[in-house]
Design an enzyme around this catalytic site. Structure first.
Site, PDB file in Angstrom:
ATOM      1  N   ARG A 205       0.855  -1.183   0.000  1.00 30.32           N
ATOM      2  CA  ARG A 205       0.000   0.000   0.000  1.00 30.32           C
ATOM      3  C   ARG A 205       0.893   1.236   0.000  1.00 30.32           C
ATOM      4  NH1 ARG A 205      -2.055  -3.625   3.843  1.00 30.32           N
ATOM      5  NH2 ARG A 205      -4.224  -4.282   3.516  1.00 30.32           N
ATOM      6  N   LYS A 229      -2.136  -3.418   9.472  1.00 33.09           N
ATOM      7  CA  LYS A 229      -3.217  -3.519  10.449  1.00 33.09           C
ATOM      8  C   LYS A 229      -3.552  -4.973  10.719  1.00 33.09           C
ATOM      9  CE  LYS A 229      -5.690   0.792   9.493  1.00 33.09           C
ATOM     10  NZ  LYS A 229      -6.986   1.354   9.053  1.00 33.09           N
ATOM     11  N   HIS A 308      -2.787   3.105  -6.044  1.00 32.03           N
ATOM     12  CA  HIS A 308      -3.473   1.942  -5.474  1.00 32.03           C
ATOM     13  C   HIS A 308      -3.763   0.902  -6.554  1.00 32.03           C
ATOM     14  CE1 HIS A 308      -5.435  -0.149  -2.221  1.00 32.03           C
ATOM     15  NE2 HIS A 308      -6.506  -0.341  -2.972  1.00 32.03           N
ATOM     16  N   ARG A 311      -1.087  -1.591  -6.949  1.00 36.06           N
ATOM     17  CA  ARG A 311      -1.261  -2.711  -6.007  1.00 36.06           C
ATOM     18  C   ARG A 311      -2.237  -3.737  -6.584  1.00 36.06           C
ATOM     19  NH1 ARG A 311      -1.635  -4.426  -0.444  1.00 36.06           N
ATOM     20  NH2 ARG A 311      -3.776  -4.771   0.235  1.00 36.06           N
ATOM     21  N   HIS A 333      -4.560  -8.726   3.552  1.00 37.65           N
ATOM     22  CA  HIS A 333      -6.007  -8.613   3.683  1.00 37.65           C
ATOM     23  C   HIS A 333      -6.487  -9.281   4.960  1.00 37.65           C
ATOM     24  CE1 HIS A 333      -6.686  -8.071  -0.941  1.00 37.65           C
ATOM     25  NE2 HIS A 333      -6.369  -6.940  -0.331  1.00 37.65           N
ATOM     26  N   TYR A 342      -9.578 -10.499  -7.151  1.00 33.10           N
ATOM     27  CA  TYR A 342      -8.569 -10.906  -8.120  1.00 33.10           C
ATOM     28  C   TYR A 342      -8.923 -12.235  -8.778  1.00 33.10           C
ATOM     29  CZ  TYR A 342      -6.621  -7.173  -5.470  1.00 33.10           C
ATOM     30  OH  TYR A 342      -6.467  -5.967  -4.845  1.00 33.10           O
TER      31      TYR A 342
END
Length: 360
Positions: A205, A229, A308, A311, A333, A342
């Site tokens: 990212r 995260k 983005h 990515r 993810h 995807y």
């Protein structure tokens, strides 16, 4: 240290005093569980909502800070419907369905806290009536729909390498009559190509790229240590691998980084910029990287390409050689549902490849 997190925490601290006391209380309640970046988005959403309330006469407050609990408590359903309409039709910039859904979710979180968790001195809820509990927020971004929107807007197959090569050399040919643009490109092409290469060969990212320090790079193992995260929005450092081409581009950039950008020893950032009027290089910002990719994308012939979408380009290419679980881990993810995008994109890519082979 997570640089972007610190920046957003500072901005959050600056913006919070402009909010009503009960919003500040909500922010304090959520701080242990949510990142400053997420809470900053909440505050911005509340700012939009309170400004609208005051402009529509639904609040008599002279400033957002003076909006009262009673004014929120007496809102009617038609007011929320009008606000949703405002978000989708306002002249200064309409919002996508996903953005509207997010803004309404922010309000639901606040109203839920005020009506179900927060208490006054007599142990009664701060908000006696929760209008947002009546608002149904539909799930908008299905993987198949997201894949359809990305069609034709990402790099596929040879385009990944072509775009990196274009930043290295092709762009200079397109701006050869513009001396200022040509000079800037000569100064920054190694760095710019390295950033694009790193994203296209790892799926990072843009915030993860911004936060990278020199100490986070392990060239021998083709690995980075990045902040990501986890559950409950908590950030942690985790290893992320990159392909061999990115290693070559990183080595080249790191050789010229110090001399080209006059980087002081105290600056640990991997990617730096030497801004006009400054004598020392500083960490690149997220906005600068986003603008840089858009600049090259337009000239490359992919005007819809963003940082983005680089990515997304990596992820689509990576998924062709790996399963959904490896792709999920590589991208960081939270669930495979996000990664399903995807699967839909590669279905289209593979069908196109079959058609091309049939024509050959």
């Amino acid at each position: 240290m997570n640089i972007q997190k610190d920046i957003d925490r500072t901005r959050l601290d600056e913006k919070s005093p402009s909010m009503p006391w009960f919003v500040q209380q909500f922010i304090d309640y959520k701080l242990p569980d949510l990142s400053p970046s997420t809470l900053l988005e909440y505050v911005r959403d509340y700012e939009t909502f309170f400004n609208w309330l005051r402009s529509e006469g639904l609040s008599q407050a002279a400033s957002n800070r003076e909006v009262s609990l009673l004014e929120l408590e007496t809102l009617r359903m038609e007011s929320i419907t009008s606000y949703r309409l405002y978000l989708t039709t306002r002249r200064e910039g309409t919002n996508s369905r996903i953005t509207v859904s997010r803004k309404l979710s922010s309000l639901r979180s606040l109203f839920h806290y005020l009506s179900q968790i927060a208490e006054d001195e007599d142990f009664y809820p701060l908000l006696k009536r929760n209008i947002m509990a009546k608002v149904e927020i539909k799930r908008i971004h299905k993987p198949k729909d997201t894949a359809a929107k990305l069609k034709g807007k990402i790099l596929e197959e040879d385009e990944l390498q072509d775009f990196i090569a274009y930043i290295h050399e092709g762009y200079a040919l397109d701006v050869e009559k513009n001396k200022q643009a040509l000079y800037a490109h000569e100064q920054n092409k190694v760095r710019d190509a390295c950033i694009a290469s790193l994203i296209l060969n790892s799926g990072l990212r843009v915030s993860e790229v911004v936060n990278l320090n020199l100490a986070d790079i392990d060239l021998n193992n083709k690995m980075l240590h990045v902040y990501r995260k986890g559950n409950n929005d908590e950030t942690f450092k985790t290893p992320v691998y990159f392909r061999a081409q990115a290693k070559d581009d990183l080595e080249y950039y790191m050789q010229i980084r110090q001399a080209r950008y006059k980087v002081p020893k105290k600056e640990k950032a991997l990617f730096v910029a030497l801004r006009n009027g400054q004598s020392e290089g500083q960490r690149m910002t997220k906005r600068a990287i986003q603008a840089m990719i858009i600049k090259y994308a337009k000239r490359f012939g992919k005007p819809s390409l963003t940082v983005h979408k680089l990515r997304h380009s990596f992820a689509t290419d990576y998924y062709l050689q790996n399963d959904i679980y490896k792709t999920k881990e590589q991208l960081g993810h939270a669930s495979t549902e996000t990664t399903e995008v995807y699967a839909h994109l590669t279905d289209k890519t593979m069908s196109q490849a079959i058609e091309r082979r049939a024509d050959e």
